[in-house]
Design an enzyme around this catalytic site. Sequence first.
Site, mmCIF file in Angstrom:
data_model
loop_
_atom_site.group_PDB
_atom_site.id
_atom_site.type_symbol
_atom_site.label_atom_id
_atom_site.label_comp_id
_atom_site.label_asym_id
_atom_site.label_seq_id
_atom_site.Cartn_x
_atom_site.Cartn_y
_atom_site.Cartn_z
ATOM 1 N N SER A 181 0.802 -1.488 0.049
ATOM 2 C CA SER A 181 -0.224 0.068 -0.002
ATOM 3 C C SER A 181 0.764 1.468 -0.246
ATOM 4 O O SER A 181 0.167 2.272 -0.092
ATOM 5 C CB SER A 181 -0.830 0.098 1.258
ATOM 6 O OG SER A 181 -0.280 -0.234 2.350
ATOM 7 N N ASP A 201 -3.377 8.009 7.978
ATOM 8 C CA ASP A 201 -4.785 7.636 8.449
ATOM 9 C C ASP A 201 -4.126 6.539 9.763
ATOM 10 O O ASP A 201 -4.964 5.580 9.771
ATOM 11 C CB ASP A 201 -5.177 6.937 7.549
ATOM 12 C CG ASP A 201 -4.236 5.858 6.755
ATOM 13 O OD1 ASP A 201 -3.442 5.588 7.240
ATOM 14 O OD2 ASP A 201 -4.593 5.543 5.689
ATOM 15 N N HIS A 222 -0.691 4.718 7.182
ATOM 16 C CA HIS A 222 0.001 5.255 6.128
ATOM 17 C C HIS A 222 0.525 6.756 6.548
ATOM 18 O O HIS A 222 0.075 7.295 7.331
ATOM 19 C CB HIS A 222 -0.912 5.104 4.774
ATOM 20 C CG HIS A 222 -1.351 3.819 4.624
ATOM 21 N ND1 HIS A 222 -2.718 3.244 5.127
ATOM 22 C CD2 HIS A 222 -0.680 2.619 4.110
ATOM 23 C CE1 HIS A 222 -2.600 2.155 4.665
ATOM 24 N NE2 HIS A 222 -1.454 1.438 4.144
#
Length: 377
Positions: free
Chosen positions: A41, A341, A344
């Site tokens: 990610s 968040d 990340h």
Amino acid sequence: MVAPSTYFCFVVFFFCSSNFALNSAVQTTSPFKKIYAFGDSFTDTGNTRSASGPSGFGHVSSRPYGSTFFHHPTNRYSDGRLVIDFVTETLSLPYLPPYQGHKGNAPYGINFAVAGSTAINHAFFVKNNLTLDMTPQSIQTQMIWFNKFLESQGCKGAVSSSPECKAVFDDALIWVGEIGVNDYAYTVGSSVSSDTIRKLAISSVTGFLQTLLKKGVKHVVVQGLPPTGCLPLAMVLASEDDRDDLGCVKSANNQSYTHNVVYQKTVQDLRKQFPDAVIAYLDYWNAYATVMKNPKKYGFEEPFMACCGSGGPPYNFKVFSTCGTSHASACSNPSQYINWDGVHLTEAMYKTLSHMFLSGTFSHPPFGSLMDRKQHV
């Protein structure tokens, strides 16, 4: 109360991943004309959002993701651009399209990274009952995708010097982003040791890199793991006496650091096996730690608290009310936050790290020397 291991399982679904002047690292005309990217990610530019991709990532397609730069969600796990986006800007290339859903040629490269991806094959976690079977992608999956892409371009076989293969690989930079954090997250609370995960993960990534190098790629960038103990998720779940000199979770940071030490030795071995290739190692751990030691120097006021989340100080992170859900909200000044968040990073932090990688001292060898070598070939 939900067990810590249950909370940590969440990270595999949540973690997974401006033009700026570089001192002397990047030439006016870039010698690289395309990039092929891999990872999780931290590097994913949209592979998550697909019919065959992992479920459990719907929040990344909702506001406020993407609000800072793109002004709408782009299925990137940030408020804006990622390291790979700043790399493409630096090389004067378009942003990389995700492989999933992409059709036709990819003249400037393509991104195979997918959120939730592991280094170890998914079957290992299924066998050990360590998965909810929602993120089946691994680095091996990304190699399968890459091979399918090569075949679509007329490049077939493990090693080929055909014109079609040369067209794919000539002037190409291979970017292998962070991969492996999810592997450790799957096994928290289980009987599988960190040593086992480290050996299997590094072995898998080594095989992946060997396959790429045998295909004839000459310029590869690999990233180490970040200090995962500095993420709000880790800070929330760990006991308060588990802290290091950065103020982060000591046990988690030690795990990532040890992984990187072994990984760097493996990279050095690959350099000996493939002397004609240049393999640059990006020291994600120490670059991130350098910012954490003096965040205000880099413009950050909030080193630990998530910009987007719920719960307020000190971490603004609740596992079941994460960014993108109805109970969460985003700060008005994400550029002052390191974390976006809870897992990340903000665009501002990715930009800072990009500069440290591309024109600073956290690339071995320096990214500029990789550019120079390609320029002189």
